[in-house]
Design an enzyme around this catalytic site. Sequence first.
Site, PDB file in Angstrom:
ATOM      1  N   ASP A  31     -17.008 -78.836  33.016  1.00 53.81           N
ATOM      2  CA  ASP A  31     -17.853 -78.781  34.219  1.00 53.81           C
ATOM      3  C   ASP A  31     -19.272 -78.310  33.880  1.00 53.81           C
ATOM      4  O   ASP A  31     -19.477 -77.582  32.915  1.00 53.81           O
ATOM      5  CB  ASP A  31     -17.201 -77.824  35.235  1.00 53.81           C
ATOM      6  CG  ASP A  31     -17.756 -78.032  36.642  1.00 53.81           C
ATOM      7  OD1 ASP A  31     -18.368 -79.083  36.898  1.00 53.81           O
ATOM      8  OD2 ASP A  31     -17.570 -77.123  37.477  1.00 53.81           O
ATOM      9  N   ARG A  35     -25.649 -79.477  36.478  1.00 55.01           N
ATOM     10  CA  ARG A  35     -26.508 -78.287  36.467  1.00 55.01           C
ATOM     11  C   ARG A  35     -27.291 -78.184  35.159  1.00 55.01           C
ATOM     12  O   ARG A  35     -28.434 -77.757  35.132  1.00 55.01           O
ATOM     13  CB  ARG A  35     -25.652 -77.027  36.690  1.00 55.01           C
ATOM     14  CG  ARG A  35     -25.390 -76.763  38.166  1.00 55.01           C
ATOM     15  CD  ARG A  35     -24.256 -75.792  38.361  1.00 55.01           C
ATOM     16  NE  ARG A  35     -22.969 -76.439  38.158  1.00 55.01           N
ATOM     17  CZ  ARG A  35     -21.814 -75.802  38.072  1.00 55.01           C
ATOM     18  NH1 ARG A  35     -21.800 -74.486  38.152  1.00 55.01           N
ATOM     19  NH2 ARG A  35     -20.691 -76.475  37.908  1.00 55.01           N
ATOM     20  N   TRP A  36     -26.665 -78.597  34.064  1.00 54.34           N
ATOM     21  CA  TRP A  36     -27.361 -78.593  32.752  1.00 54.34           C
ATOM     22  C   TRP A  36     -28.587 -79.499  32.826  1.00 54.34           C
ATOM     23  O   TRP A  36     -29.673 -79.114  32.390  1.00 54.34           O
ATOM     24  CB  TRP A  36     -26.382 -79.093  31.690  1.00 54.34           C
ATOM     25  CG  TRP A  36     -26.916 -79.130  30.291  1.00 54.34           C
ATOM     26  CD1 TRP A  36     -26.876 -78.126  29.359  1.00 54.34           C
ATOM     27  CD2 TRP A  36     -27.561 -80.246  29.638  1.00 54.34           C
ATOM     28  NE1 TRP A  36     -27.454 -78.540  28.174  1.00 54.34           N
ATOM     29  CE2 TRP A  36     -27.883 -79.842  28.324  1.00 54.34           C
ATOM     30  CE3 TRP A  36     -27.896 -81.541  30.040  1.00 54.34           C
ATOM     31  CZ2 TRP A  36     -28.519 -80.681  27.410  1.00 54.34           C
ATOM     32  CZ3 TRP A  36     -28.525 -82.381  29.130  1.00 54.34           C
ATOM     33  CH2 TRP A  36     -28.834 -81.953  27.830  1.00 54.34           C
ATOM     34  N   GLU A  78     -11.126 -86.653  43.491  1.00 56.32           N
ATOM     35  CA  GLU A  78     -12.150 -86.263  44.468  1.00 56.32           C
ATOM     36  C   GLU A  78     -13.554 -86.714  44.046  1.00 56.32           C
ATOM     37  O   GLU A  78     -14.476 -86.744  44.869  1.00 56.32           O
ATOM     38  CB  GLU A  78     -12.155 -84.739  44.668  1.00 56.32           C
ATOM     39  CG  GLU A  78     -10.938 -84.198  45.409  1.00 56.32           C
ATOM     40  CD  GLU A  78      -9.655 -84.224  44.601  1.00 56.32           C
ATOM     41  OE1 GLU A  78      -9.714 -84.015  43.370  1.00 56.32           O
ATOM     42  OE2 GLU A  78      -8.580 -84.493  45.186  1.00 56.32           O
ATOM     43  N   ASN A  79     -13.718 -87.035  42.754  1.00 57.36           N
ATOM     44  CA  ASN A  79     -15.063 -87.383  42.263  1.00 57.36           C
ATOM     45  C   ASN A  79     -15.587 -88.726  42.801  1.00 57.36           C
ATOM     46  O   ASN A  79     -16.777 -89.021  42.700  1.00 57.36           O
ATOM     47  CB  ASN A  79     -15.120 -87.374  40.731  1.00 57.36           C
ATOM     48  CG  ASN A  79     -15.074 -85.984  40.123  1.00 57.36           C
ATOM     49  OD1 ASN A  79     -14.554 -85.772  39.032  1.00 57.36           O
ATOM     50  ND2 ASN A  79     -15.629 -84.986  40.822  1.00 57.36           N
ATOM     51  N   TRP A  80     -14.698 -89.540  43.429  1.00 64.05           N
ATOM     52  CA  TRP A  80     -15.152 -90.790  44.055  1.00 64.05           C
ATOM     53  C   TRP A  80     -16.115 -90.500  45.206  1.00 64.05           C
ATOM     54  O   TRP A  80     -16.855 -91.385  45.634  1.00 64.05           O
ATOM     55  CB  TRP A  80     -13.976 -91.602  44.601  1.00 64.05           C
ATOM     56  CG  TRP A  80     -13.015 -92.102  43.561  1.00 64.05           C
ATOM     57  CD1 TRP A  80     -11.771 -91.595  43.306  1.00 64.05           C
ATOM     58  CD2 TRP A  80     -13.192 -93.197  42.644  1.00 64.05           C
ATOM     59  NE1 TRP A  80     -11.172 -92.302  42.283  1.00 64.05           N
ATOM     60  CE2 TRP A  80     -12.023 -93.300  41.858  1.00 64.05           C
ATOM     61  CE3 TRP A  80     -14.239 -94.103  42.394  1.00 64.05           C
ATOM     62  CZ2 TRP A  80     -11.860 -94.261  40.858  1.00 64.05           C
ATOM     63  CZ3 TRP A  80     -14.067 -95.058  41.401  1.00 64.05           C
ATOM     64  CH2 TRP A  80     -12.898 -95.134  40.652  1.00 64.05           C
TER      65      TRP A  80
HETATM   66  C1  IPE Z   1     -13.747 -80.870  38.205  1.00 61.49           C
HETATM   67  O1  IPE Z   1     -15.101 -80.637  38.347  1.00 61.49           O
HETATM   68  C2  IPE Z   1     -13.510 -82.297  37.802  1.00 61.49           C
HETATM   69  C3  IPE Z   1     -13.953 -82.637  36.458  1.00 61.49           C
HETATM   70  C4  IPE Z   1     -14.446 -81.825  35.575  1.00 61.49           C
HETATM   71  C5  IPE Z   1     -13.785 -84.025  36.106  1.00 61.49           C
HETATM   72  P1  IPE Z   1     -15.823 -80.774  39.765  1.00 61.49           P
HETATM   73  O2  IPE Z   1     -17.261 -80.482  39.544  1.00 61.49           O
HETATM   74  O3  IPE Z   1     -15.493 -82.088  40.382  1.00 61.49           O
HETATM   75  O4  IPE Z   1     -15.107 -79.630  40.616  1.00 61.49           O
HETATM   76  P2  IPE Z   1     -15.620 -78.795  41.850  1.00 61.49           P
HETATM   77  O5  IPE Z   1     -16.193 -79.778  42.835  1.00 61.49           O
HETATM   78  O6  IPE Z   1     -16.667 -77.851  41.345  1.00 61.49           O
HETATM   79  O7  IPE Z   1     -14.412 -78.076  42.353  1.00 61.49           O
HETATM   80  C1  IPE Z   2     -18.516 -82.340  35.276  1.00 62.38           C
HETATM   81  O1  IPE Z   2     -19.843 -81.992  35.541  1.00 62.38           O
HETATM   82  C2  IPE Z   2     -18.345 -83.821  35.047  1.00 62.38           C
HETATM   83  C3  IPE Z   2     -17.612 -84.534  36.107  1.00 62.38           C
HETATM   84  C4  IPE Z   2     -17.078 -83.979  37.143  1.00 62.38           C
HETATM   85  C5  IPE Z   2     -17.494 -85.966  35.952  1.00 62.38           C
HETATM   86  P1  IPE Z   2     -20.424 -82.050  37.003  1.00 62.38           P
HETATM   87  O2  IPE Z   2     -20.973 -83.424  37.258  1.00 62.38           O
HETATM   88  O3  IPE Z   2     -19.402 -81.612  37.990  1.00 62.38           O
HETATM   89  O4  IPE Z   2     -21.604 -81.025  36.911  1.00 62.38           O
HETATM   90  P2  IPE Z   2     -22.015 -79.932  38.006  1.00 62.38           P
HETATM   91  O5  IPE Z   2     -20.786 -79.157  38.341  1.00 62.38           O
HETATM   92  O6  IPE Z   2     -22.532 -80.698  39.194  1.00 62.38           O
HETATM   93  O7  IPE Z   2     -23.056 -79.114  37.341  1.00 62.38           O
HETATM   94 MG    MG Z   3     -18.909 -79.802  38.739  1.00 61.55          MG
END
Ligand code: IPE
Ligand code: IPE
Ligand code: MG
Length: 251
Positions: A31, A35-36, A78-80
């Site tokens: 994760d 933000r990076w 949930e990422n969709w």
């Molecule tokens: C969890 O990270 C899913 C992956 C790393 C693929 P998210 O960024 O989706 O989780 P939340 O929204 O902070 O819980």
């Molecule tokens: C994790 O990084 C990668 C995926 C969930 C695909 P994020 O995209 O969730 O990065 P933040 O949490 O928004 O910084």
């Molecule tokens: Mg994240």
Amino acid sequence: MISTDKAREFCPIPKELDHKRMPDHIAVIMDGNGRWAKAKGLPRTIGHTAGVESLKTTLHLCSNWGIGALTVYAFSTENWSRPCEEVNFLMTLFESVLQRELTNLKLEEVKINFLGDLDPLPTALKELIIESIESTASNKGIHFNVCTNYGGRRELVRVAQKLAERSVRGELDPLLIDENVFASELFTASEVDPDLLIRTSGEKRISNFLLWQLAYAEIHVTDVLWPDFDAVALTQALLDYQSRRRRFGGV
Ligand code: IPE
Ligand code: IPE
Ligand code: MG
């Protein structure tokens, strides 16, 4: 991109770690890519591209350090809900990275698997996933499981459906369903449960990852953002793991 020679360079276990107490299975919630990138004034997508390098480094180190399995969270159910452009970028990234890295994975004897509901993924990515699973199936090295369109709750519902179907067909007596029978229908059926869960970027939650399998995992949360995760951060996580006394409910 790391060259083939660099990717295959052997890295020994750091001296500060106890070789005999390494975890068999490490799970990672990768994760903090967004933000990076934001901190650097860059688009989120650059963070995802940078995160691939951390994943390659982590896999290579785990493989060299004798870890049996590495299971990473690449895309959740949930990422969709993210903007369409980001989802499309990630799907294209997964495909191009897999295409580019398959030769190195084979050279390193990595056995790759993808856990999750792969049906909704783009056809070209699905085909490449199947090819990579089949062509590394007999490899003897680290098991590398990539959770893609994975959700812990969806996995558990799928197990319930599979067991119900077997019962309806008369192949399984519901009274004989125990923890082992249940676990045999999980995506991770052939793996031991993770000993260590690492979550980067400081969030102290599971986010629907491996809900069953993490029952007794030791949890290491680090503020390091995933694209900055390196050998030092992995060593820190392992030192933290080795400092724990695992009780499994005992005294
Ligand atoms: C969890 O990270 C899913 C992956 C790393 C693929 P998210 O960024 O989706 O989780 P939340 O929204 O902070 O819980
Ligand atoms: C994790 O990084 C990668 C995926 C969930 C695909 P994020 O995209 O969730 O990065 P933040 O949490 O928004 O910084
Ligand atoms: Mg994240």
